[in-house]
Scaffold this active site. Structure first.
Site, PDB file in Angstrom:
ATOM      1  N   HIS A 219      -1.420  46.150 -10.764  1.00 20.97           N
ATOM      2  CA  HIS A 219      -0.483  45.149 -10.227  1.00 20.97           C
ATOM      3  C   HIS A 219      -0.226  44.117 -11.332  1.00 20.97           C
ATOM      4  CE1 HIS A 219       1.596  42.673  -7.436  1.00 20.97           C
ATOM      5  NE2 HIS A 219       0.614  42.240  -6.671  1.00 20.97           N
ATOM      6  N   MET A 254       0.465  51.564 -19.179  1.00 21.31           N
ATOM      7  CA  MET A 254       0.634  50.310 -18.449  1.00 21.31           C
ATOM      8  C   MET A 254       1.982  49.670 -18.750  1.00 21.31           C
ATOM      9  SD  MET A 254      -1.772  49.893 -16.451  1.00 21.31           S
ATOM     10  CE  MET A 254      -2.750  51.319 -16.142  1.00 21.31           C
ATOM     11  N   GLY A 255       2.609  49.153 -17.691  1.00 22.12           N
ATOM     12  CA  GLY A 255       3.921  48.530 -17.863  1.00 22.12           C
ATOM     13  C   GLY A 255       5.069  49.498 -17.584  1.00 22.12           C
ATOM     14  N   PHE A 256       4.713  50.723 -17.144  1.00 23.50           N
ATOM     15  CA  PHE A 256       5.757  51.699 -16.808  1.00 23.50           C
ATOM     16  C   PHE A 256       5.604  52.177 -15.377  1.00 23.50           C
ATOM     17  CE2 PHE A 256       6.161  51.610 -21.275  1.00 23.50           C
ATOM     18  CZ  PHE A 256       7.495  51.906 -21.508  1.00 23.50           C
ATOM     19  N   HIS A 258       7.095  52.249 -11.184  1.00 19.33           N
ATOM     20  CA  HIS A 258       7.098  51.242 -10.127  1.00 19.33           C
ATOM     21  C   HIS A 258       7.027  51.915  -8.769  1.00 19.33           C
ATOM     22  CE1 HIS A 258       8.147  47.713  -7.793  1.00 19.33           C
ATOM     23  NE2 HIS A 258       7.702  47.044  -8.837  1.00 19.33           N
ATOM     24  N   ASP A 309       6.654  44.042 -16.441  1.00 21.12           N
ATOM     25  CA  ASP A 309       5.514  43.632 -17.260  1.00 21.12           C
ATOM     26  C   ASP A 309       5.607  44.053 -18.723  1.00 21.12           C
ATOM     27  OD1 ASP A 309       4.153  42.375 -15.196  1.00 21.12           O
ATOM     28  OD2 ASP A 309       3.401  44.292 -14.454  1.00 21.12           O
ATOM     29  N   ARG A 334       4.130  33.182  -9.021  1.00 25.29           N
ATOM     30  CA  ARG A 334       4.116  33.894  -7.740  1.00 25.29           C
ATOM     31  C   ARG A 334       3.535  33.069  -6.599  1.00 25.29           C
ATOM     32  NH1 ARG A 334       4.696  39.359  -6.698  1.00 25.29           N
ATOM     33  NH2 ARG A 334       6.276  39.236  -8.319  1.00 25.29           N
ATOM     34  N   ARG A 353      -3.176  44.111  11.741  1.00 25.33           N
ATOM     35  CA  ARG A 353      -4.345  44.944  11.998  1.00 25.33           C
ATOM     36  C   ARG A 353      -3.874  46.376  12.231  1.00 25.33           C
ATOM     37  NH1 ARG A 353      -7.702  48.755  13.123  1.00 25.33           N
ATOM     38  NH2 ARG A 353      -9.773  48.153  13.839  1.00 25.33           N
TER      39      ARG A 353
HETATM   40  N1  COA Z   1       2.268  56.295 -16.940  1.00 27.85           N
HETATM   41  C1  COA Z   1       2.193  57.634 -16.837  1.00 27.85           C
HETATM   42  N2  COA Z   1       2.473  58.301 -15.713  1.00 27.85           N
HETATM   43  C2  COA Z   1       2.836  57.572 -14.643  1.00 27.85           C
HETATM   44  C3  COA Z   1       2.936  56.184 -14.693  1.00 27.85           C
HETATM   45  C4  COA Z   1       2.633  55.540 -15.900  1.00 27.85           C
HETATM   46  N3  COA Z   1       2.698  54.211 -16.013  1.00 27.85           N
HETATM   47  N4  COA Z   1       3.314  55.716 -13.484  1.00 27.85           N
HETATM   48  C5  COA Z   1       3.452  56.790 -12.712  1.00 27.85           C
HETATM   49  N5  COA Z   1       3.168  57.912 -13.401  1.00 27.85           N
HETATM   50  C6  COA Z   1       3.188  59.266 -12.899  1.00 27.85           C
HETATM   51  C7  COA Z   1       1.883  59.542 -12.144  1.00 27.85           C
HETATM   52  O1  COA Z   1       0.878  60.049 -12.985  1.00 27.85           O
HETATM   53  C8  COA Z   1       2.343  60.514 -11.093  1.00 27.85           C
HETATM   54  O2  COA Z   1       2.462  61.774 -11.698  1.00 27.85           O
HETATM   55  P1  COA Z   1       2.023  63.103 -10.896  1.00 27.85           P
HETATM   56  O3  COA Z   1       2.957  63.175  -9.717  1.00 27.85           O
HETATM   57  O4  COA Z   1       2.206  64.173 -11.898  1.00 27.85           O
HETATM   58  O5  COA Z   1       0.601  62.877 -10.472  1.00 27.85           O
HETATM   59  C9  COA Z   1       3.738  60.054 -10.744  1.00 27.85           C
HETATM   60  O6  COA Z   1       4.214  59.375 -11.913  1.00 27.85           O
HETATM   61  C10 COA Z   1       3.751  59.111  -9.550  1.00 27.85           C
HETATM   62  O7  COA Z   1       2.844  58.040  -9.833  1.00 27.85           O
HETATM   63  P2  COA Z   1       2.038  57.214  -8.760  1.00 27.85           P
HETATM   64  O8  COA Z   1       0.906  56.493  -9.409  1.00 27.85           O
HETATM   65  O9  COA Z   1       1.719  58.092  -7.584  1.00 27.85           O
HETATM   66  O10 COA Z   1       3.135  56.176  -8.313  1.00 27.85           O
HETATM   67  P3  COA Z   1       2.852  54.953  -7.407  1.00 27.85           P
HETATM   68  O11 COA Z   1       4.139  54.621  -6.770  1.00 27.85           O
HETATM   69  O12 COA Z   1       1.684  55.162  -6.527  1.00 27.85           O
HETATM   70  O13 COA Z   1       2.397  53.831  -8.445  1.00 27.85           O
HETATM   71  C11 COA Z   1       2.455  52.187 -10.096  1.00 27.85           C
HETATM   72  C12 COA Z   1       3.220  52.868  -8.973  1.00 27.85           C
HETATM   73  C13 COA Z   1       3.240  50.962 -10.537  1.00 27.85           C
HETATM   74  C14 COA Z   1       1.089  51.726  -9.571  1.00 27.85           C
HETATM   75  C15 COA Z   1       2.284  53.184 -11.247  1.00 27.85           C
HETATM   76  O14 COA Z   1       3.563  53.517 -11.762  1.00 27.85           O
HETATM   77  C16 COA Z   1       1.383  52.650 -12.342  1.00 27.85           C
HETATM   78  O15 COA Z   1       0.159  52.769 -12.224  1.00 27.85           O
HETATM   79  N6  COA Z   1       1.976  52.048 -13.412  1.00 27.85           N
HETATM   80  C17 COA Z   1       1.197  51.455 -14.465  1.00 27.85           C
HETATM   81  C18 COA Z   1       0.688  50.095 -14.029  1.00 27.85           C
HETATM   82  C19 COA Z   1       1.784  49.055 -13.984  1.00 27.85           C
HETATM   83  O16 COA Z   1       2.584  48.942 -14.888  1.00 27.85           O
HETATM   84  N7  COA Z   1       1.776  48.273 -12.904  1.00 27.85           N
HETATM   85  C20 COA Z   1       2.711  47.162 -12.730  1.00 27.85           C
HETATM   86  C21 COA Z   1       3.640  47.440 -11.599  1.00 27.85           C
HETATM   87  S1  COA Z   1       4.916  46.214 -11.517  1.00 27.85           S
END
Ligand code: COA
Length: 373
Positions: A219, A254-256, A258, A309, A334, A353
């Site tokens: 997050h 990280m940073g990619f 959503h 981010d 925030r 709940r």
């Molecule tokens: N780098 C590499 N692969 C990524 C990725 C990333 N940053 N974000 C998603 N993916 C891939 C996952 O590995 C997954 O692949 P798979 O289907 O082959 O297993 C697919 O994309 C879906 O990812 P998932 O983690 O299930 O998506 P989500 O909706 O649950 O998670 C985030 C969203 C933001 C948590 C996730 O993209 C992430 O962890 N990003 C990096 C942390 C980040 O930048 N957070 C800030 C958010 S504003």
């Protein structure tokens, strides 16, 4: 292994109503109907906080009074400063923010929901002071003054961090960054704040709970984690090779990506442009170039795009902000969105709940302790 639940992570489920914000690939990001692109270009953080909390954009007199109010509330009680001086430099800055906020809630408890705005504005005014006071004391051995002539949070934060008046460009980028981070619908930390508010807890506790959620690298911690990665790479070729290796190892970049946006994060183009501007002023744009190279590889290889981010990491670097303060800046901003959500929750409350799908044994017979394996 546990089976993956349909809708795991509550993805795609409507968990309540809000008049604060829309988020989505088609509708874009808007606070109370105002598009983020317009707010970042024309608004200031104080106007946007007012919009979120009071429901309308302030007029000239309202904005002047609001800025004056926040300015008058920035200093910290001596006993809070004392607590902050006790926290070592090795502490996690988000834990410092949680401690600072909780301590403020002990010293100046919210007296009633009718008076919630008083506590909310006090928190907005003090967040930059809390983390920067601790940082400068623990890292630089400086007992800094929290009083200055800056009339915005952006200016105040940069001023107390660097002990000098910031440039107009730096103030402008910091302000836009605070606007971009102010609100984002039912994200994890906001949902945490609303769950806490739904129990009729006090507003300080709601913010402390939200800080805990925002701390995680999935997050709020992503800007910091992105910086930890890109600062090691000097050229675009090196960055490209390293990212390809990480992707081959199935590591998350990280940073990619959503949870809601599927093609782009509307906040990215805005902060990316500012990062580019800052890199030119800085005189060495290698961090920006490395970031752009990573953006290209991620799109080509995974069709993943930078979220808010990613380019914040290089922008904050050019502003001279230490990496460990990246996520606390997210909090400074925030807290306006969190508390606006808490007010909304309180105005039409039912305790949050949900239910769980049970996956344990059907029934179990009690075994006396001496008979257990
Ligand atoms: N780098 C590499 N692969 C990524 C990725 C990333 N940053 N974000 C998603 N993916 C891939 C996952 O590995 C997954 O692949 P798979 O289907 O082959 O297993 C697919 O994309 C879906 O990812 P998932 O983690 O299930 O998506 P989500 O909706 O649950 O998670 C985030 C969203 C933001 C948590 C996730 O993209 C992430 O962890 N990003 C990096 C942390 C980040 O930048 N957070 C800030 C958010 S504003």
């Amino acid at each position: 292994m546990a089976k993956k639940l349909e809708g795991a992570g509550l993805r795609g489920q409507v968990a309540g109503e809000t008049s604060l914000c829309t988020v989505g690939q088609e509708e874009g990001l808007a606070y109370r109907g105002y598009k983020i692109e317009t707010l970042a270009e024309k608004g200031t953080f104080e106007e946007i906080a007012y919009l979120l909390l009071y429901g309308k954009l302030p007029n000239v007199a309202e904005l002047r009074d609001y800025k004056e109010l926040l300015k008058s509330q920035r200093d910290l009680p001596d006993s809070l400063k004392k607590v902050l001086r006790e926290i070592p430099a090795t502490a996690h800055p988000m834990a410092v923010m949680g401690t600072g906020c909780a301590m403020l809630g002990n010293l100046e408890p919210e007296d009633s929901i009718e008076n919630q705005m008083k506590s909310i504005n006090r928190m907005i005014a003090t967040m930059p002071s809390i983390v920067t006071y601790w940082y400068r004391f623990s890292h630089d051995n400086e007992d800094i003054s929290l009083i200055n002539d800056e009339d915005t949070m952006a200016g105040h934060f940069l001023h107390i961090l660097h002990s000098k008046t910031p440039s107009d460009l730096h103030r402008r980028v910091m302000d836009a960054s605070l606007v971009l981070y102010a609100e984002h619908e039912f994200n994890a930390s906001t949902f945490t704040a609303r769950v806490c508010a739904s129990t009729m807890s006090d507003i300080f506790s709601c913010v402390v709970a939200a800080i805990g959620s925002l701390k995680g690298p999935l997050h709020g911690g992503a800007n910091e984690a992105a910086m930890g990665m890109i600062e090691n790479w000097k050229t675009q070729d090196e960055a490209k090779d390293k990212i390809l290796g990480m992707l081959a190892n199935k590591e998350k970049i990280m940073g990619f990506g959503h949870a809601i946006y599927s093609e782009s994060d509307p906040r990215n183009a805005i902060i990316k442009e500012f990062s580019k501007k800052l890199s030119m002023e800085y005189g060495d744009d290698s961090l920006y170039q490395v970031s752009e190279a990573i953006e290209k590889v991620m799109w080509n290889e995974k069709k993943l795009f930078p979220n808010a981010d990613f380019f914040h990491a290089s922008a904050y670097f050019y502003l001279g902000i230490p990496t460990k303060l990246f996520t606390p800046i997210f909090v400074m901003s925030r807290v306006s969105g969190w508390t606006a959500h808490c007010m909304e929750q309180r105005a039409n409350n039912r305790i949050i709940r949900p239910s769980a799908e049970y996956t344990g044994p059907e029934s179990a017979e009690w075994i006396d302790i001496e008979d257990r394996e």
